[in-house]
Design an enzyme around this catalytic site. Sequence first.
Site, PDB file in Angstrom:
ATOM      1  N   ALA A  67      12.858 -50.067 -41.460  1.00  0.00           N
ATOM      2  CA  ALA A  67      13.495 -49.611 -40.229  1.00  0.00           C
ATOM      3  C   ALA A  67      12.461 -48.954 -39.323  1.00  0.00           C
ATOM      4  O   ALA A  67      11.444 -48.451 -39.800  1.00  0.00           O
ATOM      5  CB  ALA A  67      14.591 -48.619 -40.579  1.00  0.00           C
ATOM      6  N   GLU A 129      11.494 -44.704 -48.815  1.00  0.00           N
ATOM      7  CA  GLU A 129      12.326 -43.826 -47.973  1.00  0.00           C
ATOM      8  C   GLU A 129      12.234 -42.366 -48.376  1.00  0.00           C
ATOM      9  O   GLU A 129      12.295 -41.463 -47.548  1.00  0.00           O
ATOM     10  CB  GLU A 129      13.795 -44.279 -48.034  1.00  0.00           C
ATOM     11  CG  GLU A 129      14.081 -45.562 -47.270  1.00  0.00           C
ATOM     12  CD  GLU A 129      13.841 -46.829 -48.081  1.00  0.00           C
ATOM     13  OE1 GLU A 129      13.169 -46.752 -49.134  1.00  0.00           O
ATOM     14  OE2 GLU A 129      14.316 -47.892 -47.672  1.00  0.00           O
TER      15      GLU A 129
HETATM   16  C1  TC6 Z   1      13.894 -47.494 -43.834  1.00  0.00           C
HETATM   17  O1  TC6 Z   1      13.404 -48.593 -43.795  1.00  0.00           O
HETATM   18  C2  TC6 Z   1      15.338 -47.262 -43.950  1.00  0.00           C
HETATM   19  C3  TC6 Z   1      16.214 -48.276 -43.840  1.00  0.00           C
HETATM   20  C4  TC6 Z   1      17.641 -48.087 -43.925  1.00  0.00           C
HETATM   21  C5  TC6 Z   1      18.315 -48.105 -42.593  1.00  0.00           C
HETATM   22  C6  TC6 Z   1      19.803 -48.040 -42.637  1.00  0.00           C
HETATM   23  N1  TC6 Z   1       8.581 -47.623 -38.069  1.00  0.00           N
HETATM   24  O2  TC6 Z   1       0.398 -46.401 -41.182  1.00  0.00           O
HETATM   25  P1  TC6 Z   1      -0.344 -47.182 -40.154  1.00  0.00           P
HETATM   26  C7  TC6 Z   1       3.531 -47.557 -37.172  1.00  0.00           C
HETATM   27  S1  TC6 Z   1      12.907 -46.126 -43.698  1.00  0.00           S
HETATM   28  C8  TC6 Z   1       7.925 -47.380 -36.935  1.00  0.00           C
HETATM   29  O3  TC6 Z   1      -1.343 -46.454 -39.326  1.00  0.00           O
HETATM   30  P2  TC6 Z   1      -1.507 -48.778 -42.236  1.00  0.00           P
HETATM   31  C9  TC6 Z   1       2.681 -46.315 -37.424  1.00  0.00           C
HETATM   32  O4  TC6 Z   1       3.305 -45.173 -36.890  1.00  0.00           O
HETATM   33  C10 TC6 Z   1      11.262 -46.764 -43.430  1.00  0.00           C
HETATM   34  N2  TC6 Z   1       6.559 -47.386 -36.859  1.00  0.00           N
HETATM   35  O5  TC6 Z   1      -1.048 -48.500 -40.758  1.00  0.00           O
HETATM   36  C11 TC6 Z   1       1.391 -46.687 -36.712  1.00  0.00           C
HETATM   37  O6  TC6 Z   1       1.597 -46.454 -35.338  1.00  0.00           O
HETATM   38  P3  TC6 Z   1       0.375 -45.961 -34.414  1.00  0.00           P
HETATM   39  C12 TC6 Z   1      10.640 -47.155 -44.705  1.00  0.00           C
HETATM   40  C13 TC6 Z   1       5.889 -47.647 -37.966  1.00  0.00           C
HETATM   41  O7  TC6 Z   1      -2.031 -50.146 -42.244  1.00  0.00           O
HETATM   42  C14 TC6 Z   1       1.308 -48.197 -36.933  1.00  0.00           C
HETATM   43  O8  TC6 Z   1       2.632 -48.631 -37.271  1.00  0.00           O
HETATM   44  N3  TC6 Z   1       9.317 -47.613 -44.479  1.00  0.00           N
HETATM   45  C15 TC6 Z   1       6.526 -47.903 -39.179  1.00  0.00           C
HETATM   46  O9  TC6 Z   1      -2.342 -47.652 -42.739  1.00  0.00           O
HETATM   47  C16 TC6 Z   1       0.380 -48.581 -38.048  1.00  0.00           C
HETATM   48  O10 TC6 Z   1       0.755 -47.844 -39.208  1.00  0.00           O
HETATM   49  C17 TC6 Z   1       8.235 -46.827 -44.602  1.00  0.00           C
HETATM   50  O11 TC6 Z   1       8.340 -45.676 -44.936  1.00  0.00           O
HETATM   51  C18 TC6 Z   1       7.940 -47.892 -39.204  1.00  0.00           C
HETATM   52  N4  TC6 Z   1       8.637 -48.142 -40.330  1.00  0.00           N
HETATM   53  O12 TC6 Z   1      -0.171 -48.736 -43.114  1.00  0.00           O
HETATM   54  C19 TC6 Z   1       6.910 -47.482 -44.342  1.00  0.00           C
HETATM   55  N5  TC6 Z   1       5.570 -48.118 -40.129  1.00  0.00           N
HETATM   56  O13 TC6 Z   1      -0.610 -47.081 -34.435  1.00  0.00           O
HETATM   57  C20 TC6 Z   1       6.097 -46.644 -43.424  1.00  0.00           C
HETATM   58  C21 TC6 Z   1       4.380 -48.003 -39.500  1.00  0.00           C
HETATM   59  O14 TC6 Z   1       1.021 -45.720 -33.093  1.00  0.00           O
HETATM   60  N6  TC6 Z   1       4.846 -47.249 -43.081  1.00  0.00           N
HETATM   61  N7  TC6 Z   1       4.566 -47.729 -38.199  1.00  0.00           N
HETATM   62  O15 TC6 Z   1      -0.166 -44.694 -35.043  1.00  0.00           O
HETATM   63  C22 TC6 Z   1       3.776 -47.292 -43.897  1.00  0.00           C
HETATM   64  O16 TC6 Z   1       3.835 -46.904 -45.042  1.00  0.00           O
HETATM   65  C23 TC6 Z   1       2.477 -47.784 -43.342  1.00  0.00           C
HETATM   66  O17 TC6 Z   1       2.570 -47.685 -41.947  1.00  0.00           O
HETATM   67  C24 TC6 Z   1       2.098 -49.239 -43.695  1.00  0.00           C
HETATM   68  C25 TC6 Z   1       0.849 -49.658 -42.892  1.00  0.00           C
HETATM   69  C26 TC6 Z   1       1.810 -49.312 -45.196  1.00  0.00           C
HETATM   70  C27 TC6 Z   1       3.216 -50.194 -43.341  1.00  0.00           C
END
Ligand code: TC6
Length: 694
Positions: A67, A129
């Site tokens: 999300a 999450e």
């Molecule tokens: C969920 O899914 C719940 C669902 C139920 C709903 C009912 N959203 O970390 P990086 C951005 S909860 C928005 O630097 P990497 C991040 O802010 C979610 N933006 O790259 C950054 O922006 P910036 C569960 C996001 O290669 C850019 O992307 N998911 C999201 O070191 C690059 O990110 C997570 O918790 C997002 N979901 O790592 C996963 N994800 O460039 C969270 C990333 O403006 N994400 N961005 O600074 C991660 O763990 C890591 O970002 C990664 C990539 C492993 C995907």
Amino acid sequence: MSEVSTGPVTVEMIDGVARVTMFGPPVNALGLPLRKALVEALDGIAHDPQATAVLLTGQAKAFSAGADITEFDAAASSPDLRELVAKVEDFPLPVIAAITGVALGGGLELAMAANARIADPEARLGLPEITLGLLPGAGGTGRLPRLVGPARALDMILSGKPVSAAQAHHDGLVDAVFADPAAKDGVRWVAHFALKGDRTRTRDRQEKVEVAHAAPGTVAKLAAVPLHKAKDPYAAQAAVDAITAGIEVSFETGAQLEREKFDERRQSPESAAQRYLFTAERAARKPRNLSTGVGRRVARAGVVGAGTMGSGIAMALAAAGIPVTIVEAEQDALDRGLARIVDNLATSVAHGSRTEAAASSERALIETSLNYGALAAADLVIEAAFEDLQVKKDIFATLERHVRPDAVLASNTSYLNIDVLAAGTAHPERVLGMHFFSPANVMPLVEVVRGAQADAEALATGFELVRRIGKTPVVVGVCHGFVGNRMLEVRSAQAERLLVEGALPGQVDRVLTDFGFRMGPFAMGDMAGLDIGWRNRKAQGLTAPVSDAICKSGRFGQKTGAGFYAYEGRDRQDDRFVAELIEGVSAELGIVRRPICDQEILDRLTFPMINEGARILAEGIADRSGDIDVIWVKGYNWPAYRGGPMWYADQVGLAHVAERLQHYALLTGDESLQPSPLLGQLADDGTTFGGDSR
Ligand code: TC6
């Protein structure tokens, strides 16, 4: 092959397989535009007589990171992720998710609603999450156990850690692993699945949950250990409740509870704090006074000192595939350091966190020498010697004679002045601090200390190296103790004063563990060894009446079986001897002891730190209050669900923090408790530290 593009989604028809590709850079977060485009694309395919199956994939870097975190401040607009997941699950044709890169959170929930999953060998799958103070919210608590069994599901959901494609395949989360699953072989696999595959919906699969379903209480038993380890107890309990209902009652009952708990957690202060930390950590990767991308890639590194820190740093480098040479003055010390590394690798193999092959290739990357000449090829050398300015100056002088003229020299000092160290070298522009935390192979934080004369390339080289070894770098300026230890000193001073004024170690520690720390300051001191601090204080001509008296009585903590507490093995107990000793110190100082309530203890331990944080910001030692929070959460285990000290201060209100500090200054006569000018000003203005944006 025909192709239709609807904004962030492309549909191509290949031999009857509709390949749906999400394109929402950088990570295919499932925000409203992508959800809408996917629904539209699926509706189109449902009406296409040529289509026999769907292959759902994302562009290379990510299938989807879940999300869109930035949407969580409000309820999701339709179509929300749950509607999209339902559409995939009830789709009239088979849907196969082809996972390249990461499938995380809602991204994995979407994939789990498909009929099958194929993944490339580098893919990583997880439900992180909990690291945002949430639980899966689109059926993940029900579907994951049905694919991998309750024990693995609990482990993945409560730790938030992603698994490799190979592990996912082994567990049943992924059906096949091959290179480029979204290309030709993937399309063939999908076409074959359309003819012969089992299309039982994930929610209807019972085999892996049957036993737990028949024996209520099984999930609770399996959850006990991962629940205890979970970093956010609130989100963890909510996840366990939903998983339990989904297994013991029915998928639908679990899904209903999951929805309620997800919405409750999404609006909780604990989740707000962790979402803030997510952005604060990413903001810290874009430091204001340091250009990234101009660093030199470190092909070979050096470490001076084979003590606990030096060997830990060498392990962290080797774990990232970087060859490293450790130099020591004495063979004995070198042998002890190497033995520590070998032991550590063996333990991680025994615990299953490394394969035998990975451990031996990491070991092979570590060389040792008694001769500084062995560092001649290093691009960067980290000095991790005894914490003494003269010792370090001598090492830097020797290093300069042996390393390449363009090698970057870093000190792992936790307190000392980097500028003084740099001034003693011929090339101060190549000198910086890289302050690792112990154990360095485990702790995720490094303070990158910006020496006044360090040039952009040297700083970026250190900063980028930290990123490469998978740790979080935070750039800080030069001052005694930098950000983390400078604030820790303030807290330690208050903890000591609280003892003298009337508290006992057990109460002080309990207040901090109730707040969410794993350990309080006195239990921590006992674990680390009290003699180290005592030696440092003596060297600096400082005293701490209670701690000094404890040390003088020969109690150095766990290793001597007694410190602030008495120990049987690792079990600690309050000790009457310590209480009497503290009462004696108070009497000697002429202080009449008084009962101190828990709230005062919490305020006195946290508010002075915040005050110091404000001074650090005013002096420009940290760029943003968010950087301070990242340091405290990653380096000192400040509970993430409380967002870090500066975020916490913003939540309780800076006017309240300032007023309480004034009150305690008056009560104790401790002038260091007076609010700093910046804190006073922000409190008067009615504003906040502002987190990652300031
Ligand atoms: C969920 O899914 C719940 C669902 C139920 C709903 C009912 N959203 O970390 P990086 C951005 S909860 C928005 O630097 P990497 C991040 O802010 C979610 N933006 O790259 C950054 O922006 P910036 C569960 C996001 O290669 C850019 O992307 N998911 C999201 O070191 C690059 O990110 C997570 O918790 C997002 N979901 O790592 C996963 N994800 O460039 C969270 C990333 O403006 N994400 N961005 O600074 C991660 O763990 C890591 O970002 C990664 C990539 C492993 C995907």
